[in-house]
Design a protein around this motif. Structure first.
Motif, PDB file in Angstrom:
ATOM      1  N   UNK A  66      -8.445  -3.666   2.731  1.00 53.65           N
ATOM      2  CA  UNK A  66      -7.225  -4.069   3.419  1.00 53.65           C
ATOM      3  C   UNK A  66      -7.447  -4.153   4.924  1.00 53.65           C
ATOM      4  N   UNK A  67      -8.113  -3.176   5.502  1.00 53.07           N
ATOM      5  CA  UNK A  67      -8.327  -3.165   6.947  1.00 53.07           C
ATOM      6  C   UNK A  67      -9.188  -4.342   7.404  1.00 53.07           C
ATOM      7  N   UNK A  68     -10.141  -4.755   6.594  1.00 54.18           N
ATOM      8  CA  UNK A  68     -10.940  -5.931   6.943  1.00 54.18           C
ATOM      9  C   UNK A  68     -10.042  -7.163   7.017  1.00 54.18           C
ATOM     10  N   UNK A  93       0.834  -1.204   0.000  1.00 54.38           N
ATOM     11  CA  UNK A  93       0.000   0.000   0.000  1.00 54.38           C
ATOM     12  C   UNK A  93       0.873   1.261   0.000  1.00 54.38           C
ATOM     13  N   UNK A  94       1.925   1.252   0.823  1.00 56.28           N
ATOM     14  CA  UNK A  94       2.752   2.437   1.006  1.00 56.28           C
ATOM     15  C   UNK A  94       3.669   2.716  -0.191  1.00 56.28           C
ATOM     16  N   UNK A  95       4.271   1.666  -0.733  1.00 57.89           N
ATOM     17  CA  UNK A  95       5.280   1.856  -1.775  1.00 57.89           C
ATOM     18  C   UNK A  95       4.785   1.621  -3.195  1.00 57.89           C
ATOM     19  N   UNK A  96       3.604   1.028  -3.372  1.00 57.62           N
ATOM     20  CA  UNK A  96       3.114   0.747  -4.718  1.00 57.62           C
ATOM     21  C   UNK A  96       1.735   1.357  -4.976  1.00 57.62           C
ATOM     22  N   UNK A  97       0.748   1.016  -4.152  1.00 63.05           N
ATOM     23  CA  UNK A  97      -0.622   1.441  -4.425  1.00 63.05           C
ATOM     24  C   UNK A  97      -0.763   2.961  -4.306  1.00 63.05           C
TER      25      UNK A  97
END
Length: 152
Positions: A52-54, A24-28
């Motif tokens: 993602x959180x689920x 999530x941090x480096x790609x999305x």
């Protein structure tokens, strides 16, 4: 339950959570910034984070259950190497940070989007980004503790 199976479940859940944060941090997020206008980016990131959180919530349940079971099988906390205590403490801090992310800035993000207030939504998303980066660093530390901690 078999100790190897418990360890496998534990490692899969930890890898999912930490790897997911890295993705999530480096790609999305960078891809969303590069390809989407801010209003669409906010909606996209909120939807991606909701999914993602689920899954992270489920991973946390597996991590806690398998970790505590591994500790019990290994003779309890008193029989554990210091690195297990450190991993457990850092893991609890990560869970607390995730709980805060999920219950405060993520709710603010959703409410701001529903109210069509992009500046508030962007501020909430930035808070989430910073807290996820913190949890990613802590998760990396847990992996270092798991691998290197035993040798110390």
């Amino acid at each position: 339950m078999n100790e190897a199976l418990l360890l496998c479940l534990h490692l899969l859940a930890a890898t999912f959570w930490v790897g997911g944060m890295a993705a999530m941090h480096f790609a999305v997020r960078p891809a969303a910034v590069a390809t989407l206008e801010p209003p669409q980016r906010l909606v996209f990131m909120a939807a991606a984070l909701a999914r993602f959180f689920t899954a992270v919530t489920a991973a946390i349940v597996v991590l806690l259950a398998s970790g505590l079971a591994l500790i019990a099988v290994g003779g309890g906390f008193g029989a554990m190497h210091w690195s297990v205590h450190a991993m457990f403490a850092v893991g609890l801090a990560m869970i607390a940070i995730f709980g805060w992310i999920r219950l405060v800035p993520f709710v603010r993000l959703q409410r701001a989007l529903a109210a069509r207030e992009p500046p508030r939504a962007a501020a909430a998303l930035n808070t989430i980004r910073l807290l996820v980066a913190t949890n990613l660093a802590l998760g990396t530390l847990v992996f270092v503790l798991a691998v290197v901690g035993r040798a110390l």
